[in-house]
Motif scaffolding. Structure first.
Motif, PDB file in Angstrom:
ATOM      1  N   TYR A 103       0.872  -1.139   0.012  1.00 27.59           N
ATOM      2  CA  TYR A 103      -0.074   0.017   0.127  1.00 27.59           C
ATOM      3  C   TYR A 103       0.802   1.219  -0.037  1.00 27.59           C
ATOM      4  O   TYR A 103       0.749   2.154  -0.657  1.00 27.59           O
ATOM      5  N   GLY A 104       1.764   1.291   0.987  1.00 24.40           N
ATOM      6  CA  GLY A 104       2.640   2.668   0.908  1.00 24.40           C
ATOM      7  C   GLY A 104       3.414   2.700  -0.297  1.00 24.40           C
ATOM      8  O   GLY A 104       3.817   3.938  -1.024  1.00 24.40           O
ATOM      9  N   TRP A 105       3.980   1.550  -1.003  1.00 27.42           N
ATOM     10  CA  TRP A 105       4.605   1.528  -2.022  1.00 27.42           C
ATOM     11  C   TRP A 105       3.810   1.993  -3.132  1.00 27.42           C
ATOM     12  O   TRP A 105       4.092   2.819  -3.903  1.00 27.42           O
ATOM     13  N   VAL A 106       2.620   1.773  -3.304  1.00 27.93           N
ATOM     14  CA  VAL A 106       1.507   2.151  -4.647  1.00 27.93           C
ATOM     15  C   VAL A 106       1.323   3.753  -4.180  1.00 27.93           C
ATOM     16  O   VAL A 106       1.400   4.149  -5.152  1.00 27.93           O
ATOM     17  N   ILE A 107       1.168   4.116  -3.107  1.00 26.67           N
ATOM     18  CA  ILE A 107       0.801   5.416  -2.651  1.00 26.67           C
ATOM     19  C   ILE A 107       1.980   6.289  -3.176  1.00 26.67           C
ATOM     20  O   ILE A 107       1.932   7.401  -3.896  1.00 26.67           O
ATOM     21  N   ASP A 108       3.272   5.757  -2.857  1.00 32.49           N
ATOM     22  CA  ASP A 108       4.494   6.616  -3.457  1.00 32.49           C
ATOM     23  C   ASP A 108       4.628   6.544  -4.816  1.00 32.49           C
ATOM     24  O   ASP A 108       4.841   7.740  -5.348  1.00 32.49           O
ATOM     25  N   ILE A 109       4.399   5.503  -5.370  1.00 36.52           N
ATOM     26  CA  ILE A 109       4.601   5.562  -7.183  1.00 36.52           C
ATOM     27  C   ILE A 109       3.364   6.447  -7.553  1.00 36.52           C
ATOM     28  O   ILE A 109       3.891   7.142  -8.561  1.00 36.52           O
ATOM     29  N   CYS A 110       2.032   6.282  -7.261  1.00 41.18           N
ATOM     30  CA  CYS A 110       1.144   7.166  -7.772  1.00 41.18           C
ATOM     31  C   CYS A 110       1.280   8.837  -7.339  1.00 41.18           C
ATOM     32  O   CYS A 110       1.245   9.611  -8.371  1.00 41.18           O
ATOM     33  N   ALA A 111       1.975   9.123  -6.213  1.00 43.95           N
ATOM     34  CA  ALA A 111       2.369  10.461  -6.119  1.00 43.95           C
ATOM     35  C   ALA A 111       3.571  10.878  -7.189  1.00 43.95           C
ATOM     36  O   ALA A 111       3.565  11.914  -7.472  1.00 43.95           O
ATOM     37  N   ARG A 112       4.190  10.127  -7.363  1.00 38.68           N
ATOM     38  CA  ARG A 112       5.468  10.339  -8.267  1.00 38.68           C
ATOM     39  C   ARG A 112       4.859  10.530  -9.873  1.00 38.68           C
ATOM     40  O   ARG A 112       5.262  11.259 -10.527  1.00 38.68           O
ATOM     41  N   LEU A 113       3.680   9.613 -10.262  1.00 39.68           N
ATOM     42  CA  LEU A 113       3.247   9.547 -11.422  1.00 39.68           C
ATOM     43  C   LEU A 113       2.162  10.622 -11.766  1.00 39.68           C
ATOM     44  O   LEU A 113       1.871  10.684 -12.850  1.00 39.68           O
ATOM     45  N   ALA A 114       1.600  11.232 -10.787  1.00 39.46           N
ATOM     46  CA  ALA A 114       0.442  12.131 -10.614  1.00 39.46           C
ATOM     47  C   ALA A 114       0.884  13.141 -11.662  1.00 39.46           C
ATOM     48  O   ALA A 114       1.868  13.587 -11.630  1.00 39.46           O
ATOM     49  N   VAL A 115      -0.119  13.391 -12.603  1.00 39.35           N
ATOM     50  CA  VAL A 115      -0.138  14.585 -13.140  1.00 39.35           C
ATOM     51  C   VAL A 115      -0.611  15.790 -12.733  1.00 39.35           C
ATOM     52  O   VAL A 115      -1.712  15.492 -12.353  1.00 39.35           O
ATOM     53  N   PRO A 116       0.014  17.027 -12.491  1.00 42.30           N
ATOM     54  CA  PRO A 116      -0.662  18.145 -11.691  1.00 42.30           C
ATOM     55  C   PRO A 116      -1.621  18.853 -12.725  1.00 42.30           C
ATOM     56  O   PRO A 116      -1.579  18.498 -14.000  1.00 42.30           O
ATOM     57  N   ASP A 117      -2.712  19.055 -12.207  1.00 34.98           N
ATOM     58  CA  ASP A 117      -3.889  19.742 -12.857  1.00 34.98           C
ATOM     59  C   ASP A 117      -3.220  21.083 -13.271  1.00 34.98           C
ATOM     60  O   ASP A 117      -2.598  21.882 -13.272  1.00 34.98           O
TER      61      ASP A 117
END
Length: 117
Positions: A103-117
C-alpha cells in the motif's frame, strides 16, 4: 458507445487476458486448443478478439488457468474501479505487514506519477 464498438472492445480485452493467461501457463495456442477440445484457429480467433468465447468456454478456460472467473474478468477490465477490485483481490492474499508495505509503495508511485492539474 455503439453496441458493436463495445462488443469489439470487450472481445479484444478478453482476448488480451486470454493470451496473457495462456503465456503465463507456458501453453501454445495448439496445446490450449487440445485441452479445450477445439481447433487452434478457435483460440487464435478468441485471442485476436475476432470472436468472443461463449460462457461455457470461459468456465473451461478459468479452470485450465486455475484462476477465478472474477480474476479473469478483472484482468480484462480497464476502468479504475475494475483495477481497484483486481488489486484488492491480490492484496487480500497477503499478510497484514505485506499489505501495508505494498500500500505504501503504491501510494508513493502514484504520487510520483500523478500529473498536476
Amino acid at each position: 458507445m455503439a453496441a458493436s464498438f463495445r462488443h469489439e472492445k470487450y472481445a479484444k480485452q478478453i482476448g488480451n487476458a486470454l493470451t496473457a493467461q495462456r503465456m503465463n501457463k507456458n501453453l501454445t495456442q495448439g496445446q490450449l486448443a487440445t485441452q479445450l477440445g477445439v481447433e487452434q484457429e478457435t483460440i487464435s480467433r478468441f485471442e485476436r478478439g475476432a470472436t468472443l468465447p461463449p460462457l461455457s468456454r470461459l468456465l473451461d478456460l478459468v479452470e485450465i488457468f486455475d484462476i477465478s472467473m472474477h480474476e479473469f474478468i478483472c484482468q480484462c477490465a480497464v476502468s479504475p474501479a475494475d483495477h481497484t477490485a483486481a488489486l484488492a483481490l491480490k492484496l487480500s492474499a497477503l499478510s497484514e505487514d505485506d499489505r501495508s508495505w505494498v500500500y505504501g509503495w503504491v501510494i508513493d508511485i502514484c504520487a510520483r506519477l500523478a500529473v498536476p492539474d
